[in-house]
Write a protein that holds these residues in place. Structure first.
Motif, short mmCIF file in Angstrom:
data_model
loop_
_atom_site.label_atom_id
_atom_site.label_comp_id
_atom_site.label_asym_id
_atom_site.label_seq_id
_atom_site.Cartn_x
_atom_site.Cartn_y
_atom_site.Cartn_z
N LEU A 52 12.71 -31.58 38.30
CA LEU A 52 13.32 -32.70 39.03
C LEU A 52 13.07 -34.02 38.30
N ILE A 53 11.83 -34.21 37.82
CA ILE A 53 11.48 -35.45 37.11
C ILE A 53 12.31 -35.57 35.83
N LEU A 54 12.44 -34.45 35.10
CA LEU A 54 13.19 -34.47 33.86
C LEU A 54 14.65 -34.86 34.13
N ILE A 55 15.23 -34.27 35.19
CA ILE A 55 16.63 -34.57 35.53
C ILE A 55 16.78 -36.05 35.88
N LEU A 56 15.86 -36.57 36.72
CA LEU A 56 15.92 -37.97 37.12
C LEU A 56 15.82 -38.89 35.90
N LEU A 57 14.91 -38.52 34.98
CA LEU A 57 14.71 -39.34 33.78
C LEU A 57 15.98 -39.36 32.93
N ILE A 58 16.61 -38.18 32.77
CA ILE A 58 17.85 -38.11 31.99
C ILE A 58 18.93 -38.97 32.64
N ILE A 59 19.03 -38.88 33.97
CA ILE A 59 20.03 -39.69 34.69
C ILE A 59 19.81 -41.17 34.40
N ILE A 60 18.54 -41.62 34.49
CA ILE A 60 18.24 -43.04 34.27
C ILE A 60 18.58 -43.45 32.84
N ALA A 94 1.13 -47.03 40.45
CA ALA A 94 1.29 -45.62 40.05
C ALA A 94 -0.05 -45.04 39.58
N ILE A 95 -0.79 -45.84 38.78
CA ILE A 95 -2.09 -45.35 38.28
C ILE A 95 -3.07 -45.21 39.44
N ILE A 96 -3.11 -46.21 40.33
CA ILE A 96 -4.03 -46.13 41.47
C ILE A 96 -3.71 -44.89 42.30
N LEU A 97 -2.42 -44.66 42.56
CA LEU A 97 -2.02 -43.49 43.36
C LEU A 97 -2.48 -42.21 42.69
N PHE A 98 -2.25 -42.11 41.36
CA PHE A 98 -2.60 -40.89 40.64
C PHE A 98 -4.06 -40.50 40.88
N PHE A 99 -4.97 -41.50 40.77
CA PHE A 99 -6.38 -41.17 40.92
C PHE A 99 -6.81 -41.05 42.38
N LYS A 148 5.06 -22.30 41.39
CA LYS A 148 6.50 -22.57 41.28
C LYS A 148 6.82 -24.02 41.62
N LYS A 149 6.04 -24.58 42.56
CA LYS A 149 6.26 -25.97 42.97
C LYS A 149 6.18 -26.90 41.76
N ASP A 150 5.20 -26.60 40.86
CA ASP A 150 5.01 -27.45 39.68
C ASP A 150 6.24 -27.43 38.80
N THR A 151 6.77 -26.22 38.56
CA THR A 151 7.98 -26.10 37.74
C THR A 151 9.11 -26.89 38.38
N GLY A 152 9.25 -26.77 39.70
CA GLY A 152 10.32 -27.48 40.42
C GLY A 152 10.19 -28.98 40.26
N VAL A 153 8.97 -29.50 40.51
CA VAL A 153 8.77 -30.96 40.44
C VAL A 153 9.02 -31.45 39.01
N LEU A 185 -0.32 -29.88 43.92
CA LEU A 185 0.32 -29.80 42.61
C LEU A 185 -0.74 -29.78 41.50
N TYR A 186 -0.37 -29.20 40.37
CA TYR A 186 -1.27 -29.16 39.22
C TYR A 186 -1.47 -30.60 38.68
N PRO A 187 -2.69 -30.95 38.22
CA PRO A 187 -2.94 -32.34 37.80
C PRO A 187 -1.91 -32.92 36.83
N THR A 188 -1.51 -32.13 35.82
CA THR A 188 -0.56 -32.71 34.86
C THR A 188 0.81 -32.95 35.49
N THR A 189 1.17 -32.15 36.51
CA THR A 189 2.44 -32.41 37.21
C THR A 189 2.37 -33.77 37.90
N LYS A 190 1.23 -34.03 38.55
CA LYS A 190 1.06 -35.34 39.19
C LYS A 190 1.10 -36.45 38.14
N LEU A 191 0.54 -36.14 36.95
CA LEU A 191 0.56 -37.14 35.87
C LEU A 191 2.00 -37.42 35.44
N PHE A 192 2.83 -36.37 35.39
CA PHE A 192 4.24 -36.57 35.04
C PHE A 192 4.93 -37.47 36.07
#
Lengths: 197, 248
Positions: free
Chosen positions: B233-241, B113-118, B225-230, B10-17
């Protein structure tokens, strides 16, 4: 030489930033190898702030904690303390408060006060007084003896920080004093440390 | 094998999201169970990206001690009505236990989460993505140079210490002896490193480091395309929460 936020980040100053951070980290490792019971992990920040000014010092402090928090995320909020140390040392260096040992010790005391107040606030508000280091046992002992959390954290920080910060600034002072005049003359804030003939 | 690298690609900023989503949701969802759940989630992602060992050891070293001390401090200090156990000035209250559970759960969520990211994002990729977003190439240089200089300087410090030992500087013994070895190692280390910056300045200047033009990079990363998908998905999950937390 022009000074200020826009003028301080010269090429030499930018190249000093990684060195400053690396000095902090490597001294941290050296202290462990020699089993010295101090942290001494802001000497790099202090040296860069002394010769390259408060803004570069602040960036070194920030970069230092950002990089350390990759491995230990709980350290991240304490970046504020590092930034404050960089700014203060840089400012006091500009005011010629680091030109002899007596003044350097006074600077050390000022830095200790800032570090104690700031790290106590961060530690109590974010982590309920804990820092995750061995010095927490002092806080625990003070709490067990019936002290309030604020008193316990402040006392612990004064005990831990005072010697550490004063020794650090003295080491930084000796190292800046042994820099060559030729190098100091290239830096915006190097002039007070050039040996006059 | 393809599946193991799916997250790493995945693109780095996607992982950051993904990381930011874990952090934000840990604060949004009430109670401590969800926040604690972030640690196993990180471990599962780490397992599939083969970084679980590093993640686990960093969590144990960096997060466990602080959480233990928080429990110790809050349990005895936090004021509360429901007292479970008292001894002299110490007393364990339900409020203290609740407070420390909430606090530590959030620290565990944010920390892991931060440890995982790096673990899953090389710093090189991360600063590349930041530069694309407008970070100054000078800042990129500072970050990458720091990572190169630290191991270099560590090696140099050991070499200087050995050299000083040959000269007769003691590095073992009581505290005073060890402290005396400190400055003779430190001063040459820092002064040599600082002297090197002059050569670096010339090298960088020869490559137009300070010239105010757009820089190009040999290193390339692409969004797929994977980045767009992920991201979707994150945006939808966040809205649900958010809807579940504030509207319902």
């Amino acid at each position: 030489m022009k000074r200020g936020l826009k003028h301080d980040f010269t090429l030499v100053a930018i190249l000093l930033i990684p060195i400053g951070v690396a000095v902090n980290v490597v001294i941290g490792q050296l202290v462990q190898i020699l089993k010295i019971p101090l942290y001494l992990d802001v000497i790099g920040t202090m040296i860069t702030a002394m010769v390259a000014g408060p803004w570069v010092g602040a960036v070194v402090g920030l970069a230092n904690n950002l990089i350390l928090s990759i491995f230990q995320p709980t350290i991240l909020p304490f970046a504020l303390v590092s930034i404050a140390i960089g700014l203060t040392v840089g400012y006091l260096s500009k005011k010629k408060m680091l030109t002899n040992i007596g003044r350097t010790i006074v600077t050390g005391i000022i830095i200790t006060l800032i570090a104690v107040v700031m790290s106590s606030f961060i530690s109590v508000f974010l982590y309920g007084g804990a820092t995750g280091t061995s010095s927490d046992t002092i806080t625990a002992l003070l709490l067990a003896s019936g002290q309030e959390i604020w008193t316990a954290v402040f006392t612990k920080n004064i005990i831990v920080e005072s010697i550490d910060k004063i020794v650090s600034i003295l080491i930084a002072y000796f190292i800046v004093r042994s820099m060559s005049d030729r190098y100091l003359s290239k830096l915006n804030y190097g002039s007070p440390y050039i040996k006059k003939k | 094998m393809e599946k193991t690298n799916w997250f790493l690609e995945l693109y780095p900023t996607t992982k950051l999201f993904v990381t930011l989503f874990m952090v934000v949701s840990a604060f949004l969802v009430e109670g401590y169970w969800y926040a604690y759940l972030m640690l196993p989630v990180c471990l599962i992602i780490a397992y599939f990206t083969e970084t679980s060992k590093e993640l686990w050891s960093l969590v144990m070293k960096g997060l466990l001690p602080i959480c233990l001390f928080i429990f110790l401090f809050q349990i005895f200090f936090h004021p509360g009505e429901t007292v479970w156990w008292t001894w002299h000035t110490l007393s364990i209250t339900q409020e203290g236990i609740d407070f420390s559970l909430i606090l530590t759960s959030r620290i565990v969520a944010v920390g892991s989460a931060i440890i995982l990211f790096f673990r899953v994002t090389p710093v090189k990729d991360f600063v590349y993505a930041l530069e694309k977003l407008g970070l100054s190439p000078k800042a990129t240089y500072v970050v990458l140079a720091t990572f190169n200089i630290i191991p270099e300087m560590h090696k140099l410090s050991l070499a200087i210490m050995d050299a000083q030992k040959t000269r007769g500087v003691e590095t073992e013994g009581n505290l005073l002896v060890r402290a005396k070895a400190f400055l003779p190692t430190l001063a040459p280390l820092i002064l040599t490193s600082i002297a090197h910056t002059e050569e670096r300045a010339i090298t960088l200047e020869a490559r137009a480091f300070t010239v105010p033009v757009k820089k190009t990079s040999l290193y390339q990363l692409k969004k797929t395309k994977k980045d767009t998908g992920v991201r979707a998905l994150i945006l939808i999950l966040l809205i649900i929460i958010v809807v579940w937390r504030f509207v319902l």
